[in-house]
Scaffold this motif. Sequence first.
Motif, short mmCIF file in Angstrom:
data_model
loop_
_atom_site.label_atom_id
_atom_site.label_comp_id
_atom_site.label_asym_id
_atom_site.label_seq_id
_atom_site.Cartn_x
_atom_site.Cartn_y
_atom_site.Cartn_z
N VAL A 153 -6.24 10.61 -6.99
CA VAL A 153 -7.36 10.78 -6.21
C VAL A 153 -8.44 9.28 -6.20
CG1 VAL A 153 -9.32 12.64 -5.30
CG2 VAL A 153 -7.28 13.35 -5.83
N GLN A 154 -9.39 9.25 -7.44
CA GLN A 154 -10.23 7.92 -7.72
C GLN A 154 -9.52 6.59 -6.52
OE1 GLN A 154 -11.46 7.88 -11.47
NE2 GLN A 154 -12.51 9.73 -11.12
N LYS A 155 -8.08 6.56 -6.85
CA LYS A 155 -7.50 5.74 -7.24
C LYS A 155 -7.23 5.37 -5.01
CE LYS A 155 -6.31 3.35 -10.73
NZ LYS A 155 -6.66 2.29 -10.79
N MET A 156 -6.30 6.58 -4.56
CA MET A 156 -6.39 6.87 -3.16
C MET A 156 -7.84 6.32 -2.32
SD MET A 156 -4.04 9.84 -2.68
CE MET A 156 -2.30 10.13 -4.18
N GLU A 157 -9.13 6.95 -2.76
CA GLU A 157 -10.21 6.71 -2.38
C GLU A 157 -10.90 5.09 -2.29
OE1 GLU A 157 -12.53 10.16 -4.57
OE2 GLU A 157 -12.41 11.12 -3.26
N TRP B 201 0.55 -1.09 -0.04
CA TRP B 201 0.18 -0.11 0.28
C TRP B 201 1.02 0.88 0.08
CZ3 TRP B 201 -4.14 -0.49 -1.72
CH2 TRP B 201 -5.26 -1.80 -1.46
N SER B 202 2.22 1.32 0.88
CA SER B 202 3.00 2.42 0.67
C SER B 202 3.65 2.88 -0.71
CB SER B 202 4.11 2.14 1.51
OG SER B 202 5.28 3.21 1.61
N ASP B 203 4.28 1.59 -1.65
CA ASP B 203 4.05 1.53 -3.09
C ASP B 203 2.92 2.36 -3.72
OD1 ASP B 203 6.74 0.85 -2.01
OD2 ASP B 203 6.31 -1.27 -2.87
N GLN C 298 -11.02 2.35 1.17
CA GLN C 298 -12.60 1.91 1.08
C GLN C 298 -12.81 0.07 1.47
OE1 GLN C 298 -15.38 3.77 2.11
NE2 GLN C 298 -13.84 5.54 1.96
N ARG C 299 -11.42 -0.09 1.00
CA ARG C 299 -10.75 -1.80 0.53
C ARG C 299 -11.08 -2.20 2.17
NH1 ARG C 299 -7.98 -4.15 -4.16
NH2 ARG C 299 -7.25 -6.07 -2.93
N ASP C 300 -11.51 -3.57 2.48
CA ASP C 300 -11.40 -4.64 3.39
C ASP C 300 -9.86 -5.21 4.19
OD1 ASP C 300 -14.29 -4.29 3.72
OD2 ASP C 300 -14.68 -5.98 3.06
N ASP C 301 -9.27 -5.10 2.68
CA ASP C 301 -8.17 -5.60 3.58
C ASP C 301 -6.54 -3.84 3.50
OD1 ASP C 301 -8.13 -4.91 0.62
OD2 ASP C 301 -6.67 -5.97 0.18
N PHE C 302 -7.56 -2.76 4.05
CA PHE C 302 -7.15 -2.00 4.23
C PHE C 302 -6.68 -1.50 5.88
CE2 PHE C 302 -5.11 2.22 4.14
CZ PHE C 302 -4.08 2.97 3.22
#
Length: 651
Positions: free
Chosen positions: A49-53, A33-35, A57-61
């Motif tokens: 921005v769309q990618k970050m948002e 996720w950092s990469d 929202q993902r469960d594994d984040f």
Amino acid sequence: MIFRNRGFKIFRLSIFLFCLHAGNSGFGQNPNWSDSLEKYKRMPQQQGVQKMEAAIQRDDFTNDTLRFDYMGSILFRYSRTKSTDTLLSIASNMLSLAEQIGDSARIAKGNLTKSWVYRDKGMIDSTLHFSQIAQKTAVQAGDSSIWLSSLNTLAAVYYDMKIDSLQMKYLKQAEELSRNSRFARERVLITSNLGYLYLKAGGNSMAKKLFLESDSLTRRVAPSNYYGFYLNFNHLSDVWQNIGNWEKAIQNADSMRHYARLLQSRPHISVSQARYHYLKIKAGEKVTQGKWYEDLKNTSNNNLSPDEIKSLHYYTMVIDGNFGNYKEAYEKSYKYAELIDSLNSEDLRDKISSIRELYAAEQREGEILRLENENRISHLESEKKQSRIIALGSGFVLVLLAGGFLFVYNRKLNRAKQKLAELNETKDRFFAIISHDVRNATTAFQGLGKIIKKYVSQGKEERLDSLGTKIDNEADHLNGLLDNLLNWSMTQLKAVPTKPEKLELKKRTQSIIELFQNHASSKDIVLESKLDENIKAVADPNAYDLVMRNLVNNAIKFTAPGGKITITGVLSNHTVKLQVRDNGRGIPQEKLEKLFDIDSKKTTKGTGGERGSGLGLVLCKEYLELNGGKIKLESEPGKGTTATVELKTAA
């Protein structure tokens, strides 16, 4: 002429940059996720921005520390496209998340981010509140980067409010902190902004040092920042002009021309050409017309700041007069006078707005206290009725208790009402001063067009230059009046931050003397300090500077040419006694007794026709009292005045 720095506007674009750094916090963040965050930053704004948002929202984040960094990056990209309410919602979520994590550095960042959004919303009291929390938290966390950003934010708020003394206080702290080489980019703007304040206050030596450092740093970290070079060389030219070195003033104006050409901005090229040729005229050099003069006459004011437009009018007025184009010189003179009047009116509105913000904040606190007291009283009365139903005996006891509480809360309510009444009285006194003193100051600008027209019709064009100087002096007087009014109102509203510390008075007082040396020299007055190295006191440095500036300024104002002003100090019973002694005209006893009374009108013109607001000594008294000090005046007409300041000695 001094151009008001755009530094804080430029800096505001860069202070969000910390949001771009997903720091190595040691919380076990997922390297994938950092990469991904680094990859999303490099994408076009909307796509990133769309990618970050979507990612957060993902469960594994599940990493909240990295979530905070993602939110910071989203906020940064939204800063120009979304409403301040949306930005404030993101900043509030960031702060809540940081508090859940328990990460002090990120808590400081969250508070600082909220302060920036509140600044964009124009909410001064909230901006100050969150930036002060950010500063305190950053210090506790040992995060010098956020500490530096919070100091710059506080300075920026006082820049918006046009309170130079407090702006300088926080910029000085930022300057000390930014001496670490890793803050070179931030230091470019800090030294430039601080140099501007010293230049504005007449501290040419310190201003020159700061501008030269800013120039050197810019060449190293931002060599393509042509506008920064343009401003720096303009200010350096101002410094050398103030010192009286026309050759170096012209050299720096020539460098200013060079960077204006690199900017490829015709308006800025015209301003720099006008300044360069104006200085040559003032230095007595021959100036010939050419293409530059034709371009100057056809210059648009687009992309120029109000100060640049004002300077352009003034330079062109002098140049037209030099070439014998008196009609054009008159027209520029009239525009110059109109612009000065407009800028001062805008400055007045801004400063009164700032005062009202502070006043409103104080009123809100009083109103909240009043409502809380009313709710508590209502609650007690309800409990009292309920207790009577239960039993007469216990009810009697409860009534007594409720009566006691009621008495306490009524007393608090009365105190709150009294405080509000005092605030209203303060407000009435303050706006009475504005209606009288500011009206008198702005009257000086009225009729300037007629005076200029009269000079032109009588063939006295050479007086136009001196008239421009007079307009500048009147503008400086009005600005000083507004600063004193604002500082005084802040003491009444208890909005002055007071942080006493150990002060080396000889060194600090010498910087005050350097500030006024040119002013004293212009009246052929000797200004000197005889303070010993061992004289140290405990006081807020900003308050000390304000007091000494007012006392030295008053001494110069009321001392005749050829006079002398001496600053001395002695230690006595755990007290430092400072004296500012002059051999000026002195003060009659009947006036001496009223000098510290805000309600009495006591302004007197100085030996050089200087005017004041009557607030300087009132400010001195109130700032000293905030620091546990006091002031006394002794004077004899015809022999001079001695102002004695007492402060607690430092151990």
